[in-house]
Write a protein that holds these residues in place. Structure first.
Motif, PDB file in Angstrom:
ATOM      1  N   LYS A  91       0.876  -1.171   0.000  1.00 45.66           N
ATOM      2  CA  LYS A  91       0.000   0.000   0.000  1.00 45.66           C
ATOM      3  C   LYS A  91       0.919   1.229   0.000  1.00 45.66           C
ATOM      4  CE  LYS A  91      -4.136  -0.472   2.223  1.00 45.66           C
ATOM      5  NZ  LYS A  91      -5.046  -0.436   3.375  1.00 45.66           N
ATOM      6  N   LEU A  93       1.903   5.343  -0.704  1.00 41.47           N
ATOM      7  CA  LEU A  93       1.568   6.760  -0.868  1.00 41.47           C
ATOM      8  C   LEU A  93       2.749   7.433  -1.554  1.00 41.47           C
ATOM      9  CD1 LEU A  93      -0.087   9.365  -0.292  1.00 41.47           C
ATOM     10  CD2 LEU A  93       1.112   9.520   1.904  1.00 41.47           C
ATOM     11  N   LEU A 119      -1.240  -1.188  -4.460  1.00 37.66           N
ATOM     12  CA  LEU A 119      -2.274  -0.189  -4.187  1.00 37.66           C
ATOM     13  C   LEU A 119      -1.582   1.159  -4.035  1.00 37.66           C
ATOM     14  CD1 LEU A 119      -4.381  -2.202  -1.585  1.00 37.66           C
ATOM     15  CD2 LEU A 119      -4.895  -1.814  -4.009  1.00 37.66           C
ATOM     16  N   VAL A 120      -1.978   2.095  -4.865  1.00 32.36           N
ATOM     17  CA  VAL A 120      -1.221   3.345  -4.936  1.00 32.36           C
ATOM     18  C   VAL A 120      -2.131   4.558  -4.797  1.00 32.36           C
ATOM     19  CG1 VAL A 120       0.379   4.723  -6.349  1.00 32.36           C
ATOM     20  CG2 VAL A 120       0.417   2.219  -6.516  1.00 32.36           C
ATOM     21  N   GLN A 121      -1.658   5.540  -4.048  1.00 32.67           N
ATOM     22  CA  GLN A 121      -2.304   6.848  -3.983  1.00 32.67           C
ATOM     23  C   GLN A 121      -1.231   7.904  -4.225  1.00 32.67           C
ATOM     24  OE1 GLN A 121      -5.612   7.729  -3.140  1.00 32.67           O
ATOM     25  NE2 GLN A 121      -6.324   5.617  -2.856  1.00 32.67           N
ATOM     26  N   ILE A 122      -1.617   8.973  -4.914  1.00 30.06           N
ATOM     27  CA  ILE A 122      -0.697  10.114  -5.048  1.00 30.06           C
ATOM     28  C   ILE A 122      -1.286  11.295  -4.293  1.00 30.06           C
ATOM     29  CG2 ILE A 122       0.264  11.852  -6.619  1.00 30.06           C
ATOM     30  CD1 ILE A 122       0.614   9.781  -8.735  1.00 30.06           C
ATOM     31  N   TYR A 123      -0.452  11.932  -3.482  1.00 30.74           N
ATOM     32  CA  TYR A 123      -0.838  13.244  -2.934  1.00 30.74           C
ATOM     33  C   TYR A 123       0.061  14.272  -3.622  1.00 30.74           C
ATOM     34  CZ  TYR A 123      -1.502  17.327  -0.104  1.00 30.74           C
ATOM     35  OH  TYR A 123      -1.773  18.622   0.274  1.00 30.74           O
ATOM     36  N   ALA A 138      -2.651  13.182   4.992  1.00 31.64           N
ATOM     37  CA  ALA A 138      -2.354  12.182   3.948  1.00 31.64           C
ATOM     38  C   ALA A 138      -1.514  11.044   4.526  1.00 31.64           C
ATOM     39  CB  ALA A 138      -1.616  12.847   2.785  1.00 31.64           C
ATOM     40  N   LEU A 146      -4.374   9.826 -11.454  1.00 27.59           N
ATOM     41  CA  LEU A 146      -4.036  10.038 -10.044  1.00 27.59           C
ATOM     42  C   LEU A 146      -3.590  11.477  -9.775  1.00 27.59           C
ATOM     43  CD1 LEU A 146      -4.308   6.987 -10.084  1.00 27.59           C
ATOM     44  CD2 LEU A 146      -2.263   6.792  -8.688  1.00 27.59           C
TER      45      LEU A 146
END
Lengths: 529, 62
Positions: free
Chosen positions: A3, A5, A37-41, A56, A177
């Protein structure tokens, strides 16, 4: 699966965000393709402050938090990594990009909360590291292209990761994203460089190549160009060395046009800015094939803008097709290719003119002359493409004569400019050769210099033999006002009052620079990412 | 407000809020704008206590 970020640091805070984090979104895409599983802030796009970054970091139970950027984002990154450690103590913090590759040992020392640094090109190293973390492995002592920490926290730099052979194996960036609709299109589309970019409503950056064959002494590539190797330094500790070696690579016209068509399909883009280091040197490396093929395919696939198809001046009624801009070189940009680029929709090209003084140009490593610089501006204008010539002052050999020569030709060529200051960014030849002078000008605090770096529109350190930051600020003002009278007065006074010739900056040999061609490794065969 | 985090899964604690910080005072806003436009007759003076700590009354003697 991990996971993850990914955080894009704030850069050029004084301006609206204009450039998507191309490399980070590419790495996001690679990670997603591997099942993570990727999120970009995108902190640079949102500009919400560190409070939101804390949120975040607390948004999930992150296995990995990754951050990277240019040296000019160092201050933000340092603070951000501290926040990651506070708010997500379990997360494995990975850093990469230019700020780290240029000086990995120092950065790992200054930011002790970075668990692992990825050095140079990350396309292969990044997914490999993620896979290792997934397997619970924490021993990176055999992993190419990383700077890892020993049990005592000391950084250790491994051998360099070979550059990939074929850029077309890369996926498209994970545009979904990024806040394109919320930030980049509405706030960052418009550029003042040309009529076409001025009317852009949905502009985006794309990259067609990696590398540049030139050896400009103020420039840096940080391992993406085959110019970085790792060897033991005088103390026997592995450190980075930058050379004149080059692994130059470009995407096929098919890949680029395919990407633009996808950008139209998904986001209806009307303008793309090629962020390539230098498109014209790529064209030269392809023996003049790359850009003509790209232009031809651009038109063939229906991307030619309406105004170019009809042969009329661009205005806001030009609604179909995609205009584009790029980067060029004074000696390599010839009329036929510029004509072809204009026809395909090119609106402006950034030229590193830098100076019009023959002596300065001769010692820059750029392969341009006063004549080629003057002719380049006119040839580009004749083709219909608007040249955007960058001017720099404060070179090591800068003098009143060289300033006057440059200003005279700026006026002749119709160039209005408030010049940049010659800045020895980490990774450049001048950074290493003037490192001692830099440290001296910052009272022994190298990190303070790194924190001060911006886009070279303000003076940070002087590497000029003759001029201090105070002199250079005045000269910048005089050049932007095109005031020859003030220039003459300043020179008269300077000569009368200068008592001795004490150079402000003195070049020295450095372990980190090998001023000859030593190629970093590149994979023999193309492999899927 | 759009999602500040964008990804291929739903995070446990969505980050959709603006940074929680007290609203800027009029004085702070005016100071920022003034400092951004310093030049020529546009000058700004900080409201910091200033006490003379030099010798005598500061007048040149002799």
């Amino acid at each position: 699966m991990a996971k993850i970020l990914i955080v894009n640091p704030v850069i050029r805070e004084e301006d609206v965000p204009k450039h998507i984090p191309y490399g980070l979104s590419l790495l996001a895409s690679i990670a997603i393709a591997k099942g993570h599983l990727v999120q970009i802030y995108d902190a640079n796009a949102w500009r919400k402050g560190f409070g939101v970054l804390e949120q975040a970091a607390r948004a999930d139970d992150w296995d990995v938090i990754a951050i990277g950027g240019l040296t000019t984002s160092y201050g933000f990154i340092k603070k951000a990594v501290h926040i990651f450690r506070e708010c997500a103590p379990r997360a494995f913090v990975i850093a990469g990009g230019g700020f780290l590759s240029s000086m990995p040992l120092e950065i790992m020392g200054w930011i002790p909360h970075i668990d692992l640094g990825i050095i140079g090109e990350a396309f292969v190293t990044w997914p490999e590291v993620l896979a290792m973390l997934d397997r619970g492995e924490r021993d990176f002592s055999k992993t190419q292209g990383v700077c890892w920490r020993g049990a005592d926290g000391a950084p250790h730099l491994n051998e360099v990761r070979p550059n990939i052979k074929d850029l077309d194996v890369l996926p498209y960036p994970a545009w979904d994203l990024l806040p394109l609709e919320e930030v980049y299109f509405p706030k960052g589309s418009q550029l003042y460089f040309s009529e076409e970019s001025y009317t852009a409503k949905r502009r985006i950056d794309i990259n067609g190549s990696l590398g540049c064959g030139l050896i400009c002494k103020f420039c840096w590539h940080l391992g993406t160009t085959g110019e970085m190797i790792v060897e033991p330094n005088e103390q026997g500790v592995n450190d980075v060395r930058f050379t004149y070696g080059r692994n130059i690579r470009w995407h096929s016209p098919k890949y680029i046009v395919g990407m633009v068509k996808e950008l139209i399909r998904k986001y209806q883009v009307d303008f793309v800015s090629f962020i390539d280091e230098n498109m014209m040197t790529m064209n030269a490396a392809s023996r003049g094939l790359w850009l003509p093929e790209l232009c031809e395919l651009w038109i063939q696939e229906g991307l030619q803008p309406e105004c170019r198809r009809k042969g009329v001046p661009h205005d806001e009624n030009c609604r179909t097709g995609v205009h584009w801009s790029g980067t060029s070189h004074a000696t390599l940009a010839k009329k036929p290719i510029l004509d072809a680029m204009f026809k395909a929709g090119c609106s402006h090209l950034v030229y590193g003119i830098e100076s019009f003084d023959p002596y300065i140009l001769k010692h820059l490593g750029k392969g341009t002359t006063q004549k080629s610089n003057v002719e380049a501006v006119q040839t580009c204008l004749d083709s219909g493409v608007r040249p955007i010539p960058n001017i720099i002052i404060g070179f090591p050999d800068e003098s009143f004569d060289s300033i006057r020569t440059t200003l005279t030709h700026m006026v002749t060529c119709g160039i209005h400019s408030k010049p940049h200051f010659a800045t020895p960014y980490p990774g450049s030849e001048w950074y290493y050769t003037y490192k001692n002078s830099i440290i001296e000008q910052y009272g022994g605090e190298l990190e303070q210099f790194i924190l001060s770096l911006g886009d070279a529109s303000s003076p940070t350190v002087s590497i000029s033999r003759n001029f201090s930051a105070m002199d250079l600020l005045g000269l910048q003002q005089i050049m932007s006002k095109r005031d020859f009278r003030l220039l003459d007065q300043a020179e008269k006074h300077w000569k009368r009052t200068r008592r001795e010739d004490v150079p402000l900056a003195v070049p020295q040999e450095s372990f980190n620079i090998i001023p000859r061609k030593v190629n970093a490794p590149m994979e023999d065969v193309a492999r899927a990412i | 407000m759009s999602e500040l985090l964008k990804g291929n899964f739903k995070v446990r604690n969505p980050v959709a809020a603006e940074e929680r910080r007290p609203p800027e005072s009029l004085a702070e806003t005016q100071r920022k704008r003034a400092l951004a436009s310093i030049g020529g007759s546009m000058v700004y003076v900080e409201r910091t206590p200033l006490n003379w700590d030099g010798d005598g009354d500061g007048r040149k003697t002799g």
